[in-house]
Structures are given as C-alpha cells and as structure tokens.
Write a protein that holds these residues in place. Structure first.
Motif, PDB file in Angstrom:
ATOM      1  N   ARG A 146      62.075  44.611   3.069  1.00  0.00           N
ATOM      2  CA  ARG A 146      62.852  44.307   4.282  1.00  0.00           C
ATOM      3  C   ARG A 146      62.954  45.523   5.191  1.00  0.00           C
ATOM      4  O   ARG A 146      62.989  45.390   6.415  1.00  0.00           O
ATOM      5  CB  ARG A 146      64.266  43.847   3.902  1.00  0.00           C
ATOM      6  N   VAL A 147      63.005  46.706   4.592  1.00  0.00           N
ATOM      7  CA  VAL A 147      63.124  47.935   5.386  1.00  0.00           C
ATOM      8  C   VAL A 147      61.941  48.042   6.345  1.00  0.00           C
ATOM      9  O   VAL A 147      62.111  48.282   7.550  1.00  0.00           O
ATOM     10  CB  VAL A 147      63.142  49.167   4.440  1.00  0.00           C
ATOM     11  N   ILE A 156      61.375  47.490  10.452  1.00  0.00           N
ATOM     12  CA  ILE A 156      60.716  48.511  11.285  1.00  0.00           C
ATOM     13  C   ILE A 156      59.581  47.871  12.094  1.00  0.00           C
ATOM     14  O   ILE A 156      59.446  48.107  13.291  1.00  0.00           O
ATOM     15  CB  ILE A 156      60.196  49.671  10.400  1.00  0.00           C
ATOM     16  N   ILE A 157      58.807  47.030  11.437  1.00  0.00           N
ATOM     17  CA  ILE A 157      57.697  46.373  12.134  1.00  0.00           C
ATOM     18  C   ILE A 157      58.232  45.379  13.171  1.00  0.00           C
ATOM     19  O   ILE A 157      57.688  45.244  14.267  1.00  0.00           O
ATOM     20  CB  ILE A 157      56.747  45.680  11.130  1.00  0.00           C
ATOM     21  N   ARG A 158      59.335  44.712  12.832  1.00  0.00           N
ATOM     22  CA  ARG A 158      59.940  43.800  13.802  1.00  0.00           C
ATOM     23  C   ARG A 158      60.313  44.562  15.076  1.00  0.00           C
ATOM     24  O   ARG A 158      59.983  44.157  16.183  1.00  0.00           O
ATOM     25  CB  ARG A 158      61.205  43.140  13.229  1.00  0.00           C
ATOM     26  N   GLN A 159      60.978  45.691  14.903  1.00  0.00           N
ATOM     27  CA  GLN A 159      61.388  46.459  16.079  1.00  0.00           C
ATOM     28  C   GLN A 159      60.161  46.953  16.848  1.00  0.00           C
ATOM     29  O   GLN A 159      60.064  46.765  18.063  1.00  0.00           O
ATOM     30  CB  GLN A 159      62.267  47.649  15.663  1.00  0.00           C
ATOM     31  N   TRP A 160      59.238  47.566  16.130  1.00  0.00           N
ATOM     32  CA  TRP A 160      58.045  48.121  16.785  1.00  0.00           C
ATOM     33  C   TRP A 160      57.268  47.055  17.560  1.00  0.00           C
ATOM     34  O   TRP A 160      56.741  47.315  18.646  1.00  0.00           O
ATOM     35  CB  TRP A 160      57.153  48.769  15.715  1.00  0.00           C
ATOM     36  N   SER A 161      57.220  45.840  17.015  1.00  0.00           N
ATOM     37  CA  SER A 161      56.394  44.802  17.647  1.00  0.00           C
ATOM     38  C   SER A 161      57.131  44.061  18.758  1.00  0.00           C
ATOM     39  O   SER A 161      56.513  43.279  19.486  1.00  0.00           O
ATOM     40  CB  SER A 161      55.906  43.803  16.587  1.00  0.00           C
ATOM     41  N   ASN A 221      56.870  36.826  14.158  1.00  0.00           N
ATOM     42  CA  ASN A 221      57.892  37.192  13.178  1.00  0.00           C
ATOM     43  C   ASN A 221      57.248  37.665  11.872  1.00  0.00           C
ATOM     44  O   ASN A 221      56.397  36.988  11.313  1.00  0.00           O
ATOM     45  CB  ASN A 221      58.775  35.968  12.904  1.00  0.00           C
ATOM     46  N   VAL A 222      57.640  38.831  11.407  1.00  0.00           N
ATOM     47  CA  VAL A 222      57.108  39.390  10.161  1.00  0.00           C
ATOM     48  C   VAL A 222      57.751  38.650   8.991  1.00  0.00           C
ATOM     49  O   VAL A 222      58.950  38.400   8.989  1.00  0.00           O
ATOM     50  CB  VAL A 222      57.454  40.888  10.072  1.00  0.00           C
ATOM     51  N   THR A 223      56.933  38.286   8.010  1.00  0.00           N
ATOM     52  CA  THR A 223      57.475  37.536   6.874  1.00  0.00           C
ATOM     53  C   THR A 223      57.384  38.368   5.595  1.00  0.00           C
ATOM     54  O   THR A 223      56.586  39.303   5.507  1.00  0.00           O
ATOM     55  CB  THR A 223      56.714  36.207   6.685  1.00  0.00           C
ATOM     56  N   THR A 224      58.232  38.001   4.634  1.00  0.00           N
ATOM     57  CA  THR A 224      58.230  38.761   3.385  1.00  0.00           C
ATOM     58  C   THR A 224      58.703  37.907   2.210  1.00  0.00           C
ATOM     59  O   THR A 224      58.923  36.699   2.327  1.00  0.00           O
ATOM     60  CB  THR A 224      59.082  40.041   3.539  1.00  0.00           C
ATOM     61  N   LEU A 246      47.397  39.407  23.370  1.00  0.00           N
ATOM     62  CA  LEU A 246      46.286  39.562  22.430  1.00  0.00           C
ATOM     63  C   LEU A 246      45.323  38.388  22.564  1.00  0.00           C
ATOM     64  O   LEU A 246      45.643  37.386  23.211  1.00  0.00           O
ATOM     65  CB  LEU A 246      46.851  39.613  21.001  1.00  0.00           C
ATOM     66  N   PRO A 247      44.142  38.496  21.942  1.00  0.00           N
ATOM     67  CA  PRO A 247      43.232  37.345  21.970  1.00  0.00           C
ATOM     68  C   PRO A 247      43.890  36.092  21.372  1.00  0.00           C
ATOM     69  O   PRO A 247      43.633  34.972  21.825  1.00  0.00           O
ATOM     70  CB  PRO A 247      42.058  37.798  21.105  1.00  0.00           C
ATOM     71  N   ARG A 248      44.755  36.310  20.377  1.00  0.00           N
ATOM     72  CA  ARG A 248      45.361  35.168  19.697  1.00  0.00           C
ATOM     73  C   ARG A 248      46.600  35.692  18.963  1.00  0.00           C
ATOM     74  O   ARG A 248      46.840  36.892  18.916  1.00  0.00           O
ATOM     75  CB  ARG A 248      44.327  34.587  18.703  1.00  0.00           C
ATOM     76  N   LYS A 249      47.344  34.776  18.341  1.00  0.00           N
ATOM     77  CA  LYS A 249      48.546  35.185  17.604  1.00  0.00           C
ATOM     78  C   LYS A 249      48.208  36.145  16.467  1.00  0.00           C
ATOM     79  O   LYS A 249      47.065  36.178  15.991  1.00  0.00           O
ATOM     80  CB  LYS A 249      49.253  33.953  17.043  1.00  0.00           C
ATOM     81  N   PHE A 250      49.229  36.901  16.039  1.00  0.00           N
ATOM     82  CA  PHE A 250      48.990  37.911  15.021  1.00  0.00           C
ATOM     83  C   PHE A 250      50.154  37.924  14.038  1.00  0.00           C
ATOM     84  O   PHE A 250      51.289  38.201  14.395  1.00  0.00           O
ATOM     85  CB  PHE A 250      48.844  39.285  15.689  1.00  0.00           C
ATOM     86  N   LYS A 251      49.847  37.626  12.794  1.00  0.00           N
ATOM     87  CA  LYS A 251      50.901  37.473  11.782  1.00  0.00           C
ATOM     88  C   LYS A 251      50.802  38.553  10.716  1.00  0.00           C
ATOM     89  O   LYS A 251      49.733  38.789  10.168  1.00  0.00           O
ATOM     90  CB  LYS A 251      50.788  36.093  11.122  1.00  0.00           C
ATOM     91  N   ILE A 252      51.923  39.180  10.447  1.00  0.00           N
ATOM     92  CA  ILE A 252      51.987  40.245   9.451  1.00  0.00           C
ATOM     93  C   ILE A 252      52.937  39.821   8.336  1.00  0.00           C
ATOM     94  O   ILE A 252      54.033  39.324   8.608  1.00  0.00           O
ATOM     95  CB  ILE A 252      52.482  41.560  10.091  1.00  0.00           C
ATOM     96  N   ALA A 253      52.523  40.009   7.083  1.00  0.00           N
ATOM     97  CA  ALA A 253      53.393  39.737   5.938  1.00  0.00           C
ATOM     98  C   ALA A 253      53.417  40.958   5.045  1.00  0.00           C
ATOM     99  O   ALA A 253      52.421  41.683   4.936  1.00  0.00           O
ATOM    100  CB  ALA A 253      52.894  38.520   5.159  1.00  0.00           C
ATOM    101  N   ILE A 254      54.556  41.194   4.423  1.00  0.00           N
ATOM    102  CA  ILE A 254      54.679  42.376   3.563  1.00  0.00           C
ATOM    103  C   ILE A 254      55.383  42.013   2.258  1.00  0.00           C
ATOM    104  O   ILE A 254      56.348  41.254   2.256  1.00  0.00           O
ATOM    105  CB  ILE A 254      55.416  43.520   4.311  1.00  0.00           C
ATOM    106  N   THR A 255      54.869  42.548   1.174  1.00  0.00           N
ATOM    107  CA  THR A 255      55.505  42.382  -0.124  1.00  0.00           C
ATOM    108  C   THR A 255      55.740  43.751  -0.730  1.00  0.00           C
ATOM    109  O   THR A 255      55.011  44.705  -0.420  1.00  0.00           O
ATOM    110  CB  THR A 255      54.652  41.522  -1.081  1.00  0.00           C
ATOM    111  N   GLY A 256      56.763  43.838  -1.576  1.00  0.00           N
ATOM    112  CA  GLY A 256      57.012  45.106  -2.250  1.00  0.00           C
ATOM    113  C   GLY A 256      57.213  44.911  -3.744  1.00  0.00           C
ATOM    114  O   GLY A 256      57.753  45.786  -4.426  1.00  0.00           O
TER     115      GLY A 256
END
Lengths: 559, 170
Positions: free
Chosen positions: A150-151, A155-160, A132-135, A169-179
């Motif tokens: 959030r936009v 987009i990243i939620r859908q793509w992923s 889950n992408v966090t922000t 993957l070798p292991r979990k992968f976490k993405i965070a975004i700030t604006g």
C-alpha cells in the motif's frame, strides 16, 4: 472518520484543496461542453478521465477506490450516493473500484461533491492515462507479506495523478503491485506488474514486469528488471511510460497497449530503450526520497492489535459445534500475520446473485461491521468481494452471524460460485453477449455448499466481449461471450490462472449457445471430479492431463 | 488569424511559417521550417543570418533534431489531435536531455485543459485558433494549484512528490 484506527492514507489540507479544485474544474468543463466551446469529441476523454461513461441505458460513474482500501465512513457515503442517485446499490469491479450504473448526468457534479467530502473521487478511473493502482486485498494483514504494497501503491497513485506527460497515452495503463510471496494482485496481467521484495538490511527493491494484459490479444507480463532500488521507483516508471508514450502504437486502438509494443519490439530491445531513458532520468530530481516513503508508510501503521494467543478457544469451540460456521471460516478466512487475528472475505457472490453487487443497506452494514470488528477499514478485492482485514478470531462467529443477517455469509471465496463477471450486455455499450445472467445461473446451479466444497478451488471468469473485463483468459474456466451473426455464443477455455502460476487458458471445444453454457460447465466439473488425483485443484488436473482429456469428456459424446 | 499565447496572455508572433515548396523564396526574418525542409535546404538555411525555428510532427521525436539543436531558437511541436500525447514527451526530452533553452511552442489541436500540462513539460507558448475562448486558457493555468510529481516549469516543491504550481506558468 472517528472510528478509523487501521492504516489508511489520510488526506491533508493539500490533498483536499486539489480535490476541490478538480471538482470545480470538471464543473466548468461540463459548462464549456454545454456552451459548445468543447466538442463532444473533445469532451469525451475529459469525461472519461473523471470516470463518467455513457453506457447502454444510462451514465455510469466509476469511483476510484485507491488500491481497494476504504474506511467505513467512505463506504457509508457510497451507500448514501447509491441510495440517492442510483437504485440503491453499487457494483464492485475487478479494478477494486465501485461503479454506479444508473447515474443522471445532471447529478454528477453533486455526486463528485459528495465523494470529495469523504476524500474520494473518480479521477483516472477511465481514459488513456495511468489508472487506479491495484494491489493485494490482504495488504498489511497477510501472514506471507514481505513488504506492505500500500505504501508504494499510494506513492504511485500520487505520482500518476494528473501527470503532465502521461495523461494522453496511446491507451490506458494499469499498474498492480504485490508485496507477498503469493501474488494476489494478478501482476502478470497488468501493463506494469511490480513485486516488492525485501533486499536485506531493511532495503526494499522491486521486480518489474511489463506488457501483461488481456483483451483481444492476451499476453502475460515479461520480466523487465529485477531488484530495482526503492529510490529509483518513480524514475524507472517515468522511463517506461516515456518510451511507451513515444513509441506505443496510435494507429489502431486494439494494438495500442504496451503489451503490443513489447511483442513487436521484443522485450530485450525494449529493455535497452527503457534502461537508456532511465539512465538519463535518474537524478536527484526524480529520486524517491526515503523520508517521503517513511512519511507515507506512517499512514499504514499497524492498527492497535491486542496481544492475543494464536489459538482462540472461543473460535475452536464454535468450529466444533457449528459445521456451517466452520465451513465459512475455512473458506472465507486467511491467516493473519498478527497472532489471534484473521482476514475475512465477505463474498458478494450469493447463489443466483449479481457478482460484485452490493445494496446500499449491505454497504452500511459492512461499514458498521468494519468499525465493530476491523478498526473501521475494509478492502475491495479484484475478485469483486469485500475484505475485513483484521478480525479477532474470538469475534469470527459473531461477525459471521451479523453477516448472515444481511445475506453476506456465503461461504464460497475462491470456489465455483465466486465468479468474476463483467457487466456484459445488461449494461455495457461494448458488450456482445450477456455475462451477469449466466454467472447468476452458474452460481445457482452450484449453490449447494457441500458440492462447492467438494469441487474445491475453481475460478470461473466471464467476459461479455473480447475486451476481457471479466478476465476470462485467466479463469480456471473462462467464458467469453461473442456475437455470432446476431446470436450470443460462448467460447469456453480451461486451465487459465492469474496467480503465481499465471497462464492463459486454452479453448476446450466448439463455442456453445447461451442456453448450453451452464450444462457444459457442469460437464467440465464432472470430468474434473472423475479425473482428478488426490489433492488436485481443477487447474492442476488440466495441467496434468491437458485440455484434450476435458474435451473428450465434456464434448466427446452427446449430452 | 491564429493567436500566440504566452503565460496566459496574447503575445506578438514575429515568426513566419515557411512551406515545403522549393520554389517559394524564404522570406527575411525569423522563419519556421519543417524537418523535411531543414534536411533538404540545410546549407541555405544555415547561411541565413536570422533566427530559425523548426516544426516537428508528433511522430518526429526529439532525437531527430538533437544534433542540430544549437541551430534553432524555436521548436514547434504539432498536435494533430489533442489526444496524441507524444509532444509532451518530446518537449521534456528537449529540455531535460538535450538541454534546449529556446522557445518550445505547441501548435495544432490543443485544449485549454492541457495548458498546465504543456507548461509543466517545457512548452513556453501555444498557438490557438481565432475563436478560442481566451478566458478559458487564462483560467486553465491556475485552476489546479497542486501537482503530485516533479516536472518542468517554475514550481515550488512542498515535498518531493508534491509541489505548488506557479499560476503565472512562467
């Protein structure tokens, strides 16, 4: 969702069909497991990719709250699930998700079905996939926001989602975004951290950071690329993930995160590889079409704000006559970009409480209050609190009074009582030591609002094992529980931060036993109060004087 | 006997896997050799006038055979365990970067739950064990009908994020 007026990604018929198919797929997977067609070793990752863990005492179901945004209707459904299938509560996590800790396996298909009714699921809340992408919990509201994250999170939620190449993957992968100019998404401690920026003339670009993460080898993310054009966002992420999928270590799960690849290969060499891959991928097929971005942006349009003066006479008057309310308003609200509004943090950290827990009744109450005061929408924060993002200043006092009726008016956002803690040995199969009960003792010890206010910003983060779910490395005070020859033992660090000044804390003294932790933190706080210069937060004093000054005060002489 | 699946159905397998043993003669017809064997017997294998397939371990990535790709009509990518996701990237590299148009076959430990991912990353065929539940494999191709990202395989874009999958998988 009739009362929902705030920006929220609304599922359409295609999203709903996907979700229905996914629920059905999992139902069949459970059947195949029971029939013996899938071994337990094969079923385990499938179960995890649907958010289902086997914990110490029961199954735990981790429900995805995409980038922490919920409608009132969704929160009510979570409350209902908590009541029907758990013990009348749920636990909000540092990943902006919600966990049910007392689930029966037999109920899981029904729960997933109930979640799907409100466009929710538990997909990719665990497993070696893109999580889950966090922000920023104040997205779309914060006065310092430059680009609405959030936009791009959506987009990243859908793509992923069920990415065919990156689900093993070798292991979990976490993405965070700030604006925003202030990073509230802790992008430095994620596998990929993204800072969305305005590049001028309406263009959006991204600064990309890679290789952050805590756990037993903590690293802060390193700068990978600046000013990536919007159109290249997905192609570039594909390039990063493809390099990681091929070259990330698979021989040792403790060395499998991308941070270790960054560390072993070196950021410059890795950047070369990723850029070369990106140049090959970058083509029309993987370009992020501006029309898609705008169609998703339309979901996050501003709610129908009223045209209000910046100053609210009703609010000012309430501040003047009620000091308790004034303290809450000062601590638990932040500036809003819309005049006359504020964003409100609802603390889930009452003194002596379990950080991040909310009862089903409290969830229902917050759902109602979100409808009454904040356009039917709310957020979960990575600090395990809730947020009503768009409250009229005129309404703050009425909101606060209502929150008080449900034990939700604790004035401690960002203060010493606002502790992040992992579930620890009370729930978790991986834990070495208790975490929750210590957090309860610390918040009780510092329950006095005057004292908390006097101490100021102080973020305590606690983990019950080296996997660091409680982010202890980046706590102003970090507490790590370990098992030392069968005895719960705690290592205390000071000076960490997950914000713009991200830094890992340093060990302040010898590890202590369970019964000594609260007193030791008391002495560290006393040391700070004695040593601080005017205007300094705890971390500022540690940065100025170094760990040694604190060690001498807190460990130097017998207590 | 292992079975070969194509588009969800059992297909005839004309290929013979050749071991790495030097002494064993390479049989007539289409053969699959390991990367090691290819490197060792390259001249002899090239001199044969029959189709050649190559088998890569999951740690052997696309770049290892990129220069020789025109020699092969089949690439077999082996999954030592279904959790090792490297072959998904290898297949995509072969298709998208190296322009490989021959058959890409998955072998080793793969699950029906991964069938759609295989098809979408460029695999055509899968070797499954004798005891495999073929109904599960067939069903796996159609149980999710929406994808949220561009990939390979025949799929119809609904938008450039979302697409409808072709259940035939071809």
């Amino acid at each position: 969702m009739s009362h929902l007026q705030a920006g929220h990604y609304q599922y359409d018929e295609i999203d709903r069909r996907f979700l229905t198919e996914r629920v059905e797929q999992f139902r069949r997977q459970v059947e195949r497991r029971i029939a013996g067609e899938l071994s337990e070793a094969e079923f385990r990752p499938i179960r995890l990719m649907n958010g289902l863990y086997l914990q110490l005492h029961a199954y735990m179901l981790r429900v995805a709250v995409p980038y922490g945004v919920l409608s009132s209707a969704q929160l009510r459904q979570l409350a209902s699930i908590g009541r029907q299938y758990d013990r009348g509560y749920g636990h909000f996590t540092t990943r902006q998700n919600l966990q049910f800790n007392w689930i029966k396996l037999v109920d899981v298909p029904a729960i997933l079905n109930d979640l799907a009714k409100v466009d929710m699921h538990a997909i990719q809340t665990s497993g070696n996939c893109i999580r889950n992408v966090t922000t920023d919990q104040f997205a779309g509201a914060a006065a310092d926001e430059v680009v609405d994250p959030r936009v791009y999170a959506e987009i990243i939620r859908q793509w992923s989602t069920l990415h065919p190449e990156f689900t093993f993957l070798p292991r979990k992968f976490k993405i965070a975004i700030t604006g925003a100019t202030t990073d509230r998404a802790a992008i430095a401690i994620h596998d990929v951290g993204i800072r969305a920026r305005a590049l001028g003339q309406g263009a959006v670009g991204f600064d990309i950071f890679v290789g952050g993460g805590l756990g037993r080898s903590p690293f802060l993310a390193k700068s990978l690329r600046a000013e990536l054009p919007q159109a290249d966002l997905l192609a570039y992420l594909e390039a990063i993930l493809r390099i990681y999928n091929q070259y990330g270590r698979r021989d040792n799960i403790y060395k499998a995160r991308i941070k270790i690849l960054v560390h072993e290969v070196g950021i410059d060499a890795l950047r070369e590889q990723i850029d070369a891959e990106f140049e090959r991928i970058r083509g029309p097929k993987y370009r992020l079409d501006p029309e898609i971005v705008e169609s998703i942006r339309a979901h996050f349009a501003s709610p129908p704000f009223e045209d209000l003066p910046a100053k609210s006479p009703a609010f000012e008057a309430a501040l003047a006559r009620d000091a308790v309310f004034a303290r809450w308003a000062e601590i638990n609200t932040v500036a809003h970009r819309q005049a006359g509004y504020a964003a409100v943090t609802i603390s889930l950290k009452p003194p002596g409480g379990i950080p991040g827990d909310a009862t089903s009744d409290q969830m229902d109450a917050v759902a109602d209050l979100a409808e009454r005061f904040s356009f039917g929408e709310l957020r979960v924060t990575h600090e395990q609190n809730l947020v009503l993002a768009h409250v009229r200043r005129d309404d703050l006092r009425a909101l606060w009074q209502e929150l008080g009726k449900h034990g939700l008016d604790t004035a401690n956002a960002g203060l010493i009582g606002d502790i992040i803690a992992c579930p620890g040995l009370d729930y978790c199969a991986l834990a070495s030591a208790r975490s929750i009960s210590l957090a309860q003792q610390i918040s009780a010890r510092f329950a006095d609002p005057e004292q908390q206010h006097l101490i100021g910003e102080l973020k305590i983060k606690m983990s019950g094992c080296i996997n660091a779910c409680g982010h202890h490395h980046v706590g102003h005070i970090g507490v790590l529980g370990v098992d030392k020859h069968g005895v719960e033992t705690y290592q205390i660090t000071v000076g960490g931060s997950a914000a713009d000044d991200a830094v890992l804390g340093a060990v302040v003294g010898p590890a202590v036993g369970y019964d000594e932790v609260v007193a030791k933190i008391g002495r560290l706080v006393d040391a700070y109060l004695e040593l601080r210069a005017p205007g300094e937060r705890f971390v500022d004093t540690v940065a100025r004087l170094g760990v040694k000054a604190f060690r001498e005060k807190a460990y130097g002489t017998a207590a | 006997m292992a079975l070969l699946l194509k588009d969800g159905a059992v297909a005839e397998d004309a290929w013979v896997v050749v071991g790495d043993d030097d002494a064993a003669a390479v049989p007539e017809g289409a053969v699959i050799v390991s990367l090691d064997r290819w490197r060792r017997d390259r001249a002899a294998l090239s001199a044969r006038n029959t189709a050649l397939g190559i088998r890569l371990k999951s740690s052997q990535l696309a770049a290892e055979i990129a220069a020789d790709l025109d020699r092969f009509t089949l690439v077999v990518l082996d999954f030592p365990v279904f959790r090792d996701g490297r072959p998904f990237s290898t297949a995509r590299e072969l298709r998208e970067h190296h322009g490989f148009t021959g058959e890409i076959r998955a072998s080793g430990h793969v699950l029906p739950d991964q069938y759609q991912f295989l098809v979408r990353t460029g695999f055509n065929t899968v070797v499954v064990g004798e005891g495999a539940n073929l109904a599960s494999w067939r069903h796996a191709l159609s149980e999710i009908s929406v994808a949220y990202q561009a990939a390979l395989s025949a799929e119809q874009p609904l938008s450039n994020l979302r697409r409808r999958l072709d259940p035939s998988g071809s």
